[in-house]
Every structure is written in structure tokens, then in C-alpha cells.
Write a protein that holds these residues in place. Structure first.
Motif, mmCIF file in Angstrom:
data_model
loop_
_atom_site.group_PDB
_atom_site.id
_atom_site.type_symbol
_atom_site.label_atom_id
_atom_site.label_comp_id
_atom_site.label_asym_id
_atom_site.label_seq_id
_atom_site.Cartn_x
_atom_site.Cartn_y
_atom_site.Cartn_z
ATOM 1 N N ASN A 1 -9.969 -20.334 0.360
ATOM 2 C CA ASN A 1 -10.466 -21.294 -0.650
ATOM 3 C C ASN A 1 -11.635 -20.761 -1.471
ATOM 4 O O ASN A 1 -12.439 -21.536 -2.001
ATOM 5 C CB ASN A 1 -10.881 -22.616 0.017
ATOM 6 C CG ASN A 1 -9.738 -23.291 0.742
ATOM 7 O OD1 ASN A 1 -8.605 -23.307 0.249
ATOM 8 N ND2 ASN A 1 -10.016 -23.842 1.909
ATOM 9 N N ILE A 2 -11.728 -19.430 -1.623
ATOM 10 C CA ILE A 2 -12.850 -18.845 -2.350
ATOM 11 C C ILE A 2 -12.825 -19.227 -3.835
ATOM 12 O O ILE A 2 -13.879 -19.376 -4.460
ATOM 13 C CB ILE A 2 -12.861 -17.306 -2.197
ATOM 14 C CG1 ILE A 2 -14.108 -16.704 -2.861
ATOM 15 C CG2 ILE A 2 -11.592 -16.696 -2.767
ATOM 16 C CD1 ILE A 2 -15.415 -17.184 -2.296
ATOM 17 N N CYS B 1 -12.269 -11.213 -4.319
ATOM 18 C CA CYS B 1 -11.516 -11.591 -3.128
ATOM 19 C C CYS B 1 -10.560 -10.483 -2.705
ATOM 20 O O CYS B 1 -10.294 -9.533 -3.453
ATOM 21 C CB CYS B 1 -10.730 -12.889 -3.382
ATOM 22 S SG CYS B 1 -9.479 -12.780 -4.689
ATOM 23 N N LEU C 1 -19.044 -24.618 -7.400
ATOM 24 C CA LEU C 1 -20.480 -24.311 -7.387
ATOM 25 C C LEU C 1 -20.969 -23.761 -8.720
ATOM 26 O O LEU C 1 -22.045 -24.142 -9.206
ATOM 27 C CB LEU C 1 -20.785 -23.337 -6.256
ATOM 28 C CG LEU C 1 -20.594 -23.911 -4.847
ATOM 29 C CD1 LEU C 1 -20.787 -22.835 -3.783
ATOM 30 C CD2 LEU C 1 -21.559 -25.066 -4.599
ATOM 31 N N TRP D 1 -14.200 -22.688 -4.154
ATOM 32 C CA TRP D 1 -15.625 -22.604 -3.808
ATOM 33 C C TRP D 1 -16.442 -22.140 -5.021
ATOM 34 O O TRP D 1 -17.452 -22.750 -5.377
ATOM 35 C CB TRP D 1 -15.778 -21.620 -2.649
ATOM 36 C CG TRP D 1 -17.157 -21.462 -2.081
ATOM 37 C CD1 TRP D 1 -18.091 -20.540 -2.464
ATOM 38 C CD2 TRP D 1 -17.757 -22.220 -1.016
ATOM 39 N NE1 TRP D 1 -19.231 -20.668 -1.703
ATOM 40 C CE2 TRP D 1 -19.056 -21.689 -0.813
ATOM 41 C CE3 TRP D 1 -17.324 -23.276 -0.222
ATOM 42 C CZ2 TRP D 1 -19.924 -22.198 0.160
ATOM 43 C CZ3 TRP D 1 -18.186 -23.779 0.751
ATOM 44 C CH2 TRP D 1 -19.460 -23.240 0.930
ATOM 45 N N ASN D 2 -15.960 -21.073 -5.667
ATOM 46 C CA ASN D 2 -16.666 -20.537 -6.831
ATOM 47 C C ASN D 2 -16.626 -21.489 -8.018
ATOM 48 O O ASN D 2 -17.628 -21.677 -8.715
ATOM 49 C CB ASN D 2 -16.071 -19.189 -7.229
ATOM 50 C CG ASN D 2 -16.759 -18.031 -6.533
ATOM 51 O OD1 ASN D 2 -17.143 -18.138 -5.368
ATOM 52 N ND2 ASN D 2 -16.905 -16.927 -7.233
ATOM 53 N N PRO E 1 -19.867 -17.401 1.121
ATOM 54 C CA PRO E 1 -18.581 -18.088 0.893
ATOM 55 C C PRO E 1 -18.117 -18.858 2.117
ATOM 56 O O PRO E 1 -18.146 -18.344 3.237
ATOM 57 C CB PRO E 1 -17.624 -16.930 0.581
ATOM 58 C CG PRO E 1 -18.511 -15.842 0.056
ATOM 59 C CD PRO E 1 -19.792 -15.975 0.822
ATOM 60 N N ASN E 2 -17.708 -20.103 1.890
ATOM 61 C CA ASN E 2 -17.265 -20.983 2.975
ATOM 62 C C ASN E 2 -18.349 -21.169 4.035
ATOM 63 O O ASN E 2 -18.046 -21.425 5.207
ATOM 64 C CB ASN E 2 -15.990 -20.442 3.637
ATOM 65 C CG ASN E 2 -14.817 -20.415 2.686
ATOM 66 O OD1 ASN E 2 -14.747 -21.210 1.757
ATOM 67 N ND2 ASN E 2 -13.906 -19.483 2.901
ATOM 68 N N LEU F 1 -25.387 -21.208 -1.645
ATOM 69 C CA LEU F 1 -24.059 -21.397 -1.053
ATOM 70 C C LEU F 1 -23.080 -20.337 -1.545
ATOM 71 O O LEU F 1 -22.189 -19.904 -0.806
ATOM 72 C CB LEU F 1 -23.535 -22.796 -1.384
ATOM 73 C CG LEU F 1 -24.190 -23.958 -0.638
ATOM 74 C CD1 LEU F 1 -23.683 -25.288 -1.170
ATOM 75 C CD2 LEU F 1 -23.928 -23.865 0.866
ATOM 76 N N LEU F 2 -23.246 -19.903 -2.788
ATOM 77 C CA LEU F 2 -22.361 -18.864 -3.327
ATOM 78 C C LEU F 2 -22.561 -17.524 -2.624
ATOM 79 O O LEU F 2 -21.640 -16.708 -2.552
ATOM 80 C CB LEU F 2 -22.608 -18.698 -4.831
ATOM 81 C CG LEU F 2 -22.009 -19.784 -5.726
ATOM 82 C CD1 LEU F 2 -22.622 -19.731 -7.114
ATOM 83 C CD2 LEU F 2 -20.490 -19.639 -5.806
#
Length: 205
Positions: A155-156, A117, A163, A159-160, A31-32, A27-28
Motif C-alpha cells: 500500500n505504498i 517501490c 500524506l 500511503w504516499n 512507510p506503513n 510518516l513518509l
């Protein structure tokens, strides 16, 4: 608890943890859950594959070995018992602990440095970097920075954090469980399994 039953329990705990680490790392990479930012705008820690290789593949082997060590021995009950499988489990668990530690270090570093980012305001040329890497204070508890500094992906930061935190927690548990299995398997090699012959109905493999 018998060394065989303990071994089987540890193995059954390690296997889902390994798959969860692999899933979190995958998933990483996206992203998203989007492919837009792959592969150019992903942090180095993601590409180090701590969850896929370290906490995942490195732990699947000792997990399977531990489950098998909890079953009948290679010569059956009353002969060498499960000593042969316990011995293999000692070495594979050391291997798994190494992989779990690798995942732990990668995840901790990733949480410290923060995500990669785009920090450029809307309408300007994209500027990709790790804006939190050299900050004096931690960004983890300052949610206002997450959206004001990182403009893209959306929303990175969260997210990081989520996870990599999952990978960090799971890898720490993997190291502990593999360490316990090393000790348990050594006892099994020396003393054998305390289960009596004919009491193998719950052994499975």
C-alpha cells in the motif's frame, strides 16, 4: 475585524497546520509505519523535508509571530500599540510563505513522480525504482496499477498519495494565510490596532 484579532486568528490557524505537515513528513519517512525501508528505499522528495522544514519549521515562526502581534504591543496600549510586533510579523510571514511554497512544490513533484517501490515479482531479486515517473498517463486515478506495479512496501502508493496530498493542501493554505497576514500586518503597522485601550481581555499574549 481589527488587525490584531485577524493576526491572532491567522496565527492560531498556522500553528496546527505546521505541526500536521511535520507529522505527515515523518510518516513518509517510515512507510506503513515501519523502519524496514528506511533510509535506502525512500524517495528524494521525502528527504527534501518539505513538510518538516518548509511547511513545518518555516511556518511555526510566522504563526507564533502572528499570535503575538494580536496581543499587547511592546510598549503597551496607548504607546506604539502592536506596531512593532506587526512589523516583525510582516517579515516572518514572508519567510513562512516561502516555506509553504517550498513544501507545495516538493509535494506536487512527489505526487507527479509517484513512490519508490519494489517492482520485482515475488521470488525474484528486488528491483527498486519509481515506476510511475515516466508514464504518459497519470497513475493517481488508476488504482489497478497501485498493487500490480508496486509489490513492496504494501500500500505504498496510497500511503504516499494521502500524506503528500495532505502536505500539498496544507502548504497551499499556509501560503495564502501568510500572504493575508503580510497585508494585515502592514495595515497594522501603518494604522495601528483598532481596539481601544482597556479592551485587551481577549489578547492573551
Amino acid at each position: 475585524m481589527c488587525t490584531g484579532k485577524c493576526s491572532r486568528l491567522i496565527g492560531l490557524m498556522l500553528l496546527p497546520m505546521a505541526f500536521l505537515c511535520i507529522g505527515a513528513n515523518l510518516l513518509l519517512i517510515f512507510p506503513n509505519a515501519e523502519t524496514t525501508y528506511t533510509p535506502d528505499n525512500i524517495t528524494m522528495q521525502v528527504w527534501l523535508m518539505g513538510g518538516i522544514v518548509g511547511g513545518g519549521l518555516f511556518v511555526l515562526c510566522p504563526g507564533c509571530a502572528a499570535v503575538r502581534a494580536g496581543g499587547k504591543g511592546c510598549c503597551g496600549a496607548g504607546c506604539c500599540g502592536n506596531r512593532c510586533r506587526m512589523l516583525r510579523s510582516v517579515f516572518s510571514s514572508l519567510f513562512g510563505a516561502l516555506g509553504g511554497f517550498y513544501c507545495l512544490v516538493v509535494s506536487a513533484t512527489a505526487l507527479k513522480d509517484g513512490p519508490w517501490c519494489n517492482i520485482a515479482p515475488a521470488g525474484e531479486k528486488a528491483l527498486w525504482e519509481s515506476p510511475f515517473k515516466n508514464m504518459n498517463e497519470s497513475y493517481l486515478k488508476n488504482e489497478d496499477l497501485w498493487t500490480t506495479v508496486c509489490k513492496e512496501p504494501q500500500n505504498i502508493v496510497l500511503w504516499n498519495i494521502v500524506l503528500f496530498s495532505i502536505m500539498l493542501g496544507l502548504s497551499a493554505l499556509e501560503v495564502i494565510l501568510c500572504g493575508i497576514q503580510v497585508v494585515n500586518a502592514l495595515i497594522g503597522v501603518i494604522c495601528g490596532d483598532c481596539r481601544k485601550k482597556g479592551n485587551n481581555s481577549d489578547e492573551g499574549l
